[in-house]
Every structure is written in structure tokens, then in C-alpha cells.
Design a protein around this motif. Structure first.
Motif, short mmCIF file in Angstrom:
data_model
loop_
_atom_site.label_atom_id
_atom_site.label_comp_id
_atom_site.label_asym_id
_atom_site.label_seq_id
_atom_site.Cartn_x
_atom_site.Cartn_y
_atom_site.Cartn_z
N TYR A 1 0.81 -1.23 0.00
CA TYR A 1 0.00 0.00 0.00
C TYR A 1 0.84 1.27 0.00
O TYR A 1 0.30 2.37 0.10
N GLY A 2 2.14 1.12 -0.12
CA GLY A 2 2.99 2.29 -0.32
C GLY A 2 3.44 2.94 0.96
O GLY A 2 2.86 2.76 2.03
N GLU A 3 4.50 3.73 0.83
CA GLU A 3 5.11 4.38 1.98
C GLU A 3 4.15 5.30 2.70
O GLU A 3 4.19 5.45 3.91
N GLN A 4 3.25 5.94 1.95
CA GLN A 4 2.29 6.86 2.55
C GLN A 4 0.90 6.25 2.67
O GLN A 4 -0.05 6.94 3.03
N GLY A 5 0.76 4.97 2.37
CA GLY A 5 -0.56 4.35 2.38
C GLY A 5 -0.85 3.51 3.59
O GLY A 5 -2.00 3.08 3.77
N ALA A 6 0.14 3.26 4.45
CA ALA A 6 -0.07 2.41 5.62
C ALA A 6 0.81 2.88 6.76
O ALA A 6 1.91 3.39 6.54
N ALA A 7 0.33 2.71 7.98
CA ALA A 7 1.10 3.11 9.17
C ALA A 7 0.52 2.40 10.38
O ALA A 7 -0.64 1.97 10.37
N MET A 8 1.34 2.28 11.43
CA MET A 8 0.87 1.71 12.69
C MET A 8 0.09 2.77 13.46
O MET A 8 0.38 3.97 13.37
N THR A 9 -0.91 2.33 14.21
CA THR A 9 -1.61 3.28 15.07
C THR A 9 -0.80 3.52 16.35
O THR A 9 0.04 2.71 16.73
N ALA A 10 -1.09 4.64 16.98
CA ALA A 10 -0.39 5.00 18.22
C ALA A 10 -1.21 4.56 19.43
O ALA A 10 -2.39 4.19 19.31
N THR A 11 -0.60 4.59 20.56
CA THR A 11 -1.31 4.46 21.83
C THR A 11 -0.99 5.71 22.65
O THR A 11 0.15 6.18 22.65
N VAL A 12 -1.99 6.25 23.31
CA VAL A 12 -1.80 7.43 24.14
C VAL A 12 -1.49 6.97 25.55
O VAL A 12 -2.34 6.40 26.24
N ILE A 13 -0.25 7.19 25.98
CA ILE A 13 0.15 6.83 27.34
C ILE A 13 -0.27 7.95 28.27
O ILE A 13 0.08 9.12 28.05
N THR A 14 -1.04 7.63 29.28
CA THR A 14 -1.59 8.66 30.17
C THR A 14 -0.92 8.61 31.53
O THR A 14 -0.23 7.64 31.88
N TYR A 15 -1.13 9.67 32.28
CA TYR A 15 -0.63 9.72 33.66
C TYR A 15 -1.50 8.83 34.53
O TYR A 15 -2.71 9.02 34.61
N LEU B 1 -1.85 8.76 3.23
CA LEU B 1 -2.41 8.77 4.58
C LEU B 1 -2.08 10.07 5.31
O LEU B 1 -2.83 10.52 6.16
N ASP B 2 -0.93 10.68 4.98
CA ASP B 2 -0.53 11.89 5.68
C ASP B 2 -1.39 13.10 5.30
O ASP B 2 -1.27 14.16 5.91
N SER B 3 -2.27 12.96 4.32
CA SER B 3 -3.22 14.03 4.03
C SER B 3 -4.44 13.96 4.95
O SER B 3 -5.27 14.87 4.96
N VAL B 4 -4.54 12.88 5.72
CA VAL B 4 -5.66 12.67 6.63
C VAL B 4 -5.23 12.79 8.08
O VAL B 4 -5.91 13.40 8.90
N VAL B 5 -4.08 12.22 8.42
CA VAL B 5 -3.61 12.18 9.80
C VAL B 5 -2.10 12.37 9.80
O VAL B 5 -1.41 11.88 8.89
N PRO B 6 -1.53 13.11 10.77
CA PRO B 6 -0.08 13.28 10.79
C PRO B 6 0.64 11.97 11.05
O PRO B 6 0.21 11.15 11.87
N LEU B 7 1.76 11.77 10.37
CA LEU B 7 2.58 10.57 10.52
C LEU B 7 3.92 10.93 11.13
O LEU B 7 4.39 12.06 11.03
N GLU B 8 4.55 9.95 11.75
CA GLU B 8 5.92 10.13 12.22
C GLU B 8 6.65 8.80 12.08
O GLU B 8 6.02 7.73 12.03
N ASN B 9 7.96 8.85 11.98
CA ASN B 9 8.75 7.63 11.88
C ASN B 9 8.82 6.95 13.24
O ASN B 9 8.99 7.60 14.27
N ARG C 1 9.27 1.55 9.74
CA ARG C 1 7.91 1.64 10.29
C ARG C 1 7.50 3.09 10.44
O ARG C 1 8.33 3.93 10.78
N ARG C 2 6.22 3.35 10.20
CA ARG C 2 5.65 4.68 10.41
C ARG C 2 4.45 4.56 11.33
O ARG C 2 3.77 3.54 11.35
N VAL C 3 4.19 5.64 12.05
CA VAL C 3 3.12 5.63 13.05
C VAL C 3 2.22 6.84 12.84
O VAL C 3 2.72 7.96 12.64
N VAL C 4 0.90 6.63 12.87
CA VAL C 4 -0.02 7.76 12.87
C VAL C 4 -0.07 8.32 14.29
O VAL C 4 0.14 7.59 15.26
N GLN C 5 -0.36 9.58 14.43
CA GLN C 5 -0.32 10.22 15.74
C GLN C 5 -1.67 10.18 16.46
O GLN C 5 -1.91 10.95 17.37
N TRP C 6 -2.55 9.28 16.04
CA TRP C 6 -3.82 9.07 16.72
C TRP C 6 -3.88 7.63 17.22
O TRP C 6 -3.27 6.73 16.62
#
Length: 750
Positions: free
Chosen positions: A283-297, A383-391, A397-402
Motif C-alpha cells: 500500500y505504499g510508503e504513505q498508504g499504511a502506518a501503525m496506530t499509536a497508543t496514548v500513554i496517560t498519567y 495517509l498523511d493528508s488525513v492524519v499526521p505521521l511520524e517515523n 515503520r511509520r506511526v499515525v499520531q492518533w
């Protein structure tokens, strides 16, 4: 305004009007005269007001509109104290030393229109322009432009037609005979999939499963997907939902208005990574990414972070960490004074009171982003036109920030590719068994093997998936599983839900005839009959809500989500009220109604899905079958995939010896890096269990020895480049981490 404000404040602070003019001209050139507003804020700061006057002058010079805002950082004025703590945490300092990092007052809260009118009564056009701009900004999160990839159908036909063809072929393989009941269920599911336009989703998950099958990677779908006969027909899951009468609405319903969630269990390690990289490649470099987890206090982290910001001494933080770890603020507020005194703290001290207030407020707030264990988001296009990505920290591997909850709420599709240690152990076992000449296949294990159930009834389950804990071992001899569904119940019953709901012992007493089987209401007998009147599964709770309280399938699923991980007291009360109203409409009142409400409210938070339990039961049965009939492969594979399960490798070796399975000690002239099987049926321990020996060194020894089985010790040492001290470790291996073997003769002289 966000792009402009920082540079302008910097320039105006130095009274560098020329620099401000240049920056503003550049913004005007980029966005046009209708796309730039000059922002004013008033927080009772005289330096800020001087900047405001300069900004007004700039607006007049360039003919640009001014607008009023408040730079909101917190909802209410009382949020300033927590913001100061968070700012100190971010900058790794204390409140006392933070200085100008902190806001000078508590004015950055969400103010009412009346207060804003008072602040800008001399500039009414600024407020009018703010309203005008808010009307222009019509962006919402309802339609992000996200599109799930279209599956490339061979020959260019429609996706739903191709899906129907694949499902029909798979159903005819799995259902023999292809009963009318199975036909109706599959037709109902396919019609809903077509109506919701989800054919591409199922085809893409099927494509991932097909890749695993072609690459000889063990894969099994689990979770709510096991409620779907379509998933069963596509080989996504191995559980027959028609035969087990599972609730399809637990997986997919029209009312929910969201994508289904399919989890794929894969062998942990390199094989799972190959599947993840396949998805990236397809699905291409910008077509797939891992989801994030929000670590809370939570608990301990909140104690240490808040305590450091308040400059608490380290010893005090240690005491507080032990006191408050894993405690919820609302659950022990009344106990705190006594607990603080036990820890040597004065609850009346102002610092302690301040700490408690900040610790309570910071609970569940985001701390940082992590990477989800296996959730992957796939998109058509970028995918980066919908949600921010980071390495990611891991290569390629790439990760979405949600996180997954954000993605679900915003209609973004996630497929879970989860690594499971037992899947790796089972696949390694099969490979070892195949090398010995047997054609064993997990998909066609002999059902209801009496030796397997004899092992389970004796609780001889060390190393057996999901039933090896001490609690499970204590329950197995009482439950005495005699068929596959008994194993499904066994896996689900030792969970927080049934335990908290006080359902374990009543079920066991009813199973042994010590207590009669009763039902809260006659209408619930078809739902609870298989579990003797005791609800053990999430699906049963959903069906109870549907039958007893008149909930639709979508409403029942919403009930499950509401009672899930992030429930609140207010939401719980609202749900309970809705349940009571539904029970009254169906004529269920009194003790029956109270029992049903207790079942749902006390159990649903920790309830285990029946489909999930059935998927795990398949792996439990498979691991027990291999333990009974192929013990050498079973123990070698478990030892090769540590750490996993409940037991130390030494315990696994002792268990093997107790069952007359011979385990041979490490031998540098015979051992590979992993544990292996020898011709006499024994297990040879691998070099991986030599303390201090790195994997690359062990692999080097294995490779050299395989190329020349007749190498001398000195020649092996020379070729591998090991130091004398490292060779001495190998030479002096006798007992293996307390496995209780007699020390062997040294293999060579140093």
C-alpha cells in the motif's frame, strides 16, 4: 494567526517594526488580503497591550482585519495550576524555578462572550471579525477525505461480486453439508456488507491471510471477527459461528455506523514483521502506518512527575509511589489521610494537599505517544493528508499520531496484526514434527481427543496456552472439560468479569449438580442454557439487553462500548436508567430486573467475548494435543520462544522430565543455537541458554560446526574468534540455570 503570532511577538518585543512589516507582507503575499487576520489577546499584561497597539498599527497600514482571541490553554480559570505543573514537567524543572516559563496569571481560559465583549469593548470590530472568521472556518472531523483502498479484482469486476464468489467457495469447503442455516446466515452477512460498502475491507484482510498461507506463516483471526460466518468461510477465522450460535451483531451492525474490527494473531518475531512489511510494500510508503497508543498519567508515573514539579525529596516520592501505585483517585479519597500518615506524611500540610489535588487532576491526561502492538491503518492515496505521521523507532515503520479510539471515531480503518508467542511456538512445533515425517496440520487436528481431555482434567497443563495459570489449574479438575465448548468456558471463566460478578462458584456448583439451574427470567433461558443460567460471555450480556430490555443490536453494542475501558460514572447512570426503562417496557421488574442489571453493570467491563474465547480455545486444544502426542517438539518449541507464559525455562524442563521426556544438556559439539530434536526423540538444549553468550557468537559456532562436524575444540575456537574467557564459559557448562543436571566433564582444556 498561528503561523504569524510567534515571529510577530518576537519582532515587536524588540520593537523591530521593519522585521514585523517584512513578515506580515510575506504572509499577505502567501494567503492574500482575505486570508490573513491580525490576532489580539488581552490577559491584563501591559507588555502584551503595547504589542497589541503595534499590531493595530500594522493592521491599519496593510488594510488587514483584526480579531480577538484568548489563547485558550485550559477550560476554566482553575486549570492554571495544573498547566503550570505540566509546563514544569515538560521543561524538567520545578514550579519554584520555572519562572517566566509559566503564565503570569490565570486568564488563558475559555471565556464567555460577555467577558470577551468587556475586554474588547473599545474594539468591537475585533469581536465581529472573530465571529466572521469562525463562520468561514467550516472544517469538521466528520469527513476527513479518508478512503479505504479498493481491492484490485481480477478481471476488473466488482468487489462485492468477487467477495461473494470467494465466500461461496470457502463455505462449501467448510460446511459439509452446506446447511440452510449456514446459507441464510452468510446471505444475511453479505447483504449487510454490501449495504455498508465493506467488501474491499474483507478482501484486503483476506489478502493478508492469503499472503500468510503462501509464506507458511501461521495466522488466525480472533476477537469479534469469529462471530462472522463470512470470516470463517474466507479462512480469516477458524471458529464456526453458525455451529456455536455466536452473535453477529457483536462484530457488525448497521446501527453502529463504524468499521468492523478484525484481529489477526501471528507468530511473534520475524514472521509477524514480514507480514507488516508486506502491508507497507503493498500500500505504499504513505498508504499504511501503525496506530499509536496514548500513554496517560496513572498511579506511579503521576506521583513521580507531579512530585518532582513540587520539589518533593526522592525519599518522599518513593513512599508516595508505593502508596498510590495503581490506585484510582475516586476510589480511595476517604482513606488518604490515614494512608498518608502511615507513609509518614502530614495530610494537613499545604504541599501534600497541593500534591493530592494535582495528582487527582492529572490522572488519565495524555503523557506521551507510544506504538500500538499491532494496529495498522491502511488508506487509498496518501495517509498523511488525513492524519499526521511520524517515523517509528523501529526501522521501516511509520506511526499515525492518533490512537485506535481516535481512528474508530473518525472512520479510519484499522487491522490488528498481533504477535502471539504461542503461535510462534505452535508453528515451530509443526516444523519439528514435519521434519520427523508426520503431516500434522492444525486445521485438521483430531477433535475431542480423549488423551487431551484427560490431561486437562488432571490440570497437567504447564505450557498449555491460556490454561496454565494456577487459577486455571485449580479450576480444571472441578470443571472437568469433556468437549471443546467446555474448554471455551474454562478459558472465559477465570477472568475478572466472572470473578467480580461472583459467577465462578455458582457455575461450578451447577455443573456438578450441587445447585439447581435457574434463570433470572424465563425469556433468558435460550441465552443462558449452555452456561447453566450463568452469564459468562459478552455476547450473552448483549443478547440479554436485546431480549430483556428491548435493545437493538446496535444499541447492545453501544452498551458494550459504554461499559468498556473508559467508562464514567455519569455514563453508567445513564445506561442503568435506560436498562430499567427497557425492562419495565418488557414487564420485567423486581428481583429479576435487579439481577439482570447487576449482571450487566458488574460484569460487562471485564467480560470476555465468546468468540474470543473460542479462538483461544482452538490454540489451547492444539497446544495440549501437541504436548500429549509430540512432547519433544512441544518442549523444544516452548524453550525456543521464551520468555512467554507463566513459567521459567527450568520449570518447563522439570515438567518434561516428569513426563519422561529426555532433555539433554548443552554440548558445544552438538548443540545448535536453538533447542533441537535428536534422533532418539530427546531434546538437545541450545546454546541460547548459555549465560553471557551472544546470539551472533552462538550462530557462528553452529555454522562452523555444521560445515565441518569433525572440528577439534581448538580449531572451533580459532574459527569462531571467541576469547578464552568465552570458551571457558562453554567448557564449564554443567548445570543449566538450576535445571538440576549433574555437572559434565570439561569438553576441552584451556
Amino acid at each position: 494567526t498561528g503561523d504569524a503570532r510567534g515571529p510577530l511577538r518576537s519582532a515587536l518585543g524588540k520593537r523591530d517594526m521593519q522585521g514585523a512589516l517584512q513578515r506580515l507582507q510575506r504572509l499577505r503575499d502567501i494567503y492574500g488580503p482575505d486570508g490573513v487576520y491580525i490576532e489580539l489577546q488581552r490577559h491584563f499584561d501591559r507588555h502584551q497591550e503595547a504589542d497589541n497597539q503595534a499590531l493595530i498599527e500594522l493592521s491599519q497600514r496593510f488594510g488587514l482585519p483584526i480579531m480577538a482571541s484568548n489563547g485558550v490553554r485550559y477550560a476554566r480559570a482553575g486549570g492554571r495550576a495544573l498547566l503550570d505543573v505540566l509546563t514544569s514537567i515538560r521543561h524538567k524543572t520545578t514550579l519554584e524555578k520555572a519562572g517566566r516559563l509559566l503564565n503570569p496569571n490565570a486568564e488563558c481560559y475559555l471565556k464567555t462572550s460577555q467577558k470577551m465583549e468587556q475586554l474588547f469593548r473599545d474594539l468591537p470590530e475585533a469581536l465581529a471579525n472573530t465571529e466572521h472568521l469562525s463562520e468561514r472556518v467550516n472544517f469538521t472531523l466528520e469527513d476527513l477525505g479518508y478512503r479505504f483502498p479498493e481491492y484490485p479484482v481480477p478481471g476488473g469486476g466488482s468487489m462485492i461480486r468477487y467477495l461473494r464468489k470467494l465466500v461461496d467457495e470457502g463455505a462449501r469447503r467448510h460446511y459439509r453439508p452446506y446447511s440452510e442455516r449456514a446459507r441464510k446466515q452468510i446471505a444475511r452477512e453479505l447483504n449487510l456488507i454490501e449495504k455498508l460498502d465493506l467488501a474491499g475491507y474483507f478482501l484486503i484482510v483476506w489478502d493478508i491471510v492469503r499472503f500468510c498461507q503462501k509464506q507458511d506463516i501461521l495466522v488466525q483471526g480472533r476477537g469479534s471477527a469469529a462471530n462472522s460466518a463470512v470470516c470463517y468461510s474466507l479462512d480469516i477465522t477458524a471458529v464456526d459461528p453458525v455451529g456455536m450460535d455466536l452473535l453477529f451483531e457483536r462484530f457488525l451492525s448497521e446501527e453502529r455506523g463504524e468499521w468492523p474490527d478484525i484481529d489477526l494473531d501471528l507468530p511473534s518475531g520475524n514472521r509477524r514483521e514480514r507480514v507488516i512489511q508486506y502491508v507497507y510494500d503493498r500500500y505504499g510508503e504513505q498508504g499504511a502506518a501503525m496506530t499509536a497508543t496514548v500513554i496517560t498519567y496513572r498511579g506511579r508515573s503521576a506521583v513521580r512527575e507531579v512530585g518532582k514539579a513540587l520539589a518533593f525529596p526522592v525519599e518522599m516520592l518513593d513512599r508516595l509511589s508505593r502508596l498510590m501505585n495503581a490506585w484510582r483517585a475516586e476510589s480511595f479519597r476517604e482513606e488518604l489521610p490515614a494512608r498518608f500518615r502511615e507513609a509518614g506524611l502530614d495530610p494537613s500540610d499545604s504541599r501534600v494537599r497541593s500534591f493530592l489535588k494535582m495528582w487527582t487532576q492529572i490522572q488519565d491526561l495524555p503523557r506521551h505517544l507510544g506504538q500500538h502492538t499491532g494496529g495498522m491503518v491502511i488508506a487509498q492515496g496518501h495517509l498523511d493528508s488525513v492524519v499526521p505521521l511520524e517515523n517509528a523507532t523501529m526501522k521501516d515503520r511509520r506511526v499515525v499520531q492518533w490512537d485506535k479510539e481516535d481512528c474508530a471515531d473518525l472512520g479510519i480503518v484499522k487491522v490488528d496484526l498481533l504477535g502471539l508467542g504461542m503461535m510462534a511456538a505452535l508453528q515451530d512445533s509443526l516444523q519439528l514434527i514435519h521434519h520427523s515425517g508426520s503431516g500434522l496440520d492444525l486445521a485438521h487436528l483430531p477433535p475431542d481427543d480423549p488423551e487431551v481431555y484427560a490431561l486437562l482434567q488432571k490440570a497437567d497443563t504447564i505450557g498449555v496456552f491460556q490454561v496454565e495459570s494456577r487459577a486455571q489449574m485449580a479450576t480444571l479438575p472441578r470443571l472437568k472439560p469433556r468437549c471443546f465448548y467446555d474448554l471455551v468456558v474454562e478459558i472465559a471463566i477465570i477472568r475478572p468479569g466472572p470473578i467480580v460478578g461472583r459467577m465462578v462458584h455458582p457455575y461450578l456448583r451447577r455443573r456438578t449438580g450441587q445447585e439447581p439451574v435457574t434463570y433470572p427470567h424465563p425469556s433468558l433461558e435460550p441465552i443462558l442454557k449452555r452456561t447453566l443460567g450463568i452469564p459468562l460471555f459478552q455476547e450473552q450480556l448483549l443478547r440479554i439487553a436485546m431480549v430483556a430490555a428491548g435493545f437493538t443490536g446496535g444499541e447492545a453494542e453501544e452498551l458494550r462500548r459504554a461499559l468498556g475501558f473508559k467508562r464514567s460514572e455519569a455514563r453508567m447512570k445513564k445506561i442503568e436508567l435506560k436498562l430499567r426503562q427497557g425492562l419495565q417496557r418488557t414487564g420485567i421488574t423486581g428481583q429479576a430486573a435487579e439481577t439482570i442489571i447487576r449482571y450487566i453493570t458488574s460484569f460487562a467491563l471485564y467480560g470476555f467475548p465468546e468468540s474470543h474465547s473460542a479462538s483461544f480455545a482452538l490454540l489451547a486444544y492444539a497446544s495440549a494435543y501437541i504436548k500429549v502426542h509430540y512432547p519433544a517438539a512441544f518442549y523444544a518449541s516452548l524453550l525456543n520462544n521464551q520468555p512467554m507464559g507463566f513459567y521459567h525455562p527450568a520449570t518447563l524442563v522439570k515438567d518434561a522430565q516428569r513426563r519422561s521426556q529426555r532433555i539433554k544438556a548443552i554440548d558445544v559439539l552438538r548443540s545448535d543455537w536453538p533447542c533441537t530434536l535428536e534422533e532418539d526423540g530427546s531434546v538437545r538444549l541450545g546454546l541460547m541458554y548459555v549465560a553471557g553468550l551472544r546470539k551472533e557468537q552462538g550462530k557462528r559456532i553452529e555454522q562452523e560446526r555444521r560445515q565441518n562436524p569433525f572440528l577439534s575444540i581448538d580449531e572451533l575456537r580459532r574459527r569462531t574468534g571467541l576469547r578464552k574467557a568465552e570458551m571457558k564459559v562453554l567448557a564449564e557448562i554443567g548445570a543449566l540455570n538450576g535445571f538440576g543436571m549433574k555437572r559434565r566433564q570439561a569438553l576441552w582444556q584451556i
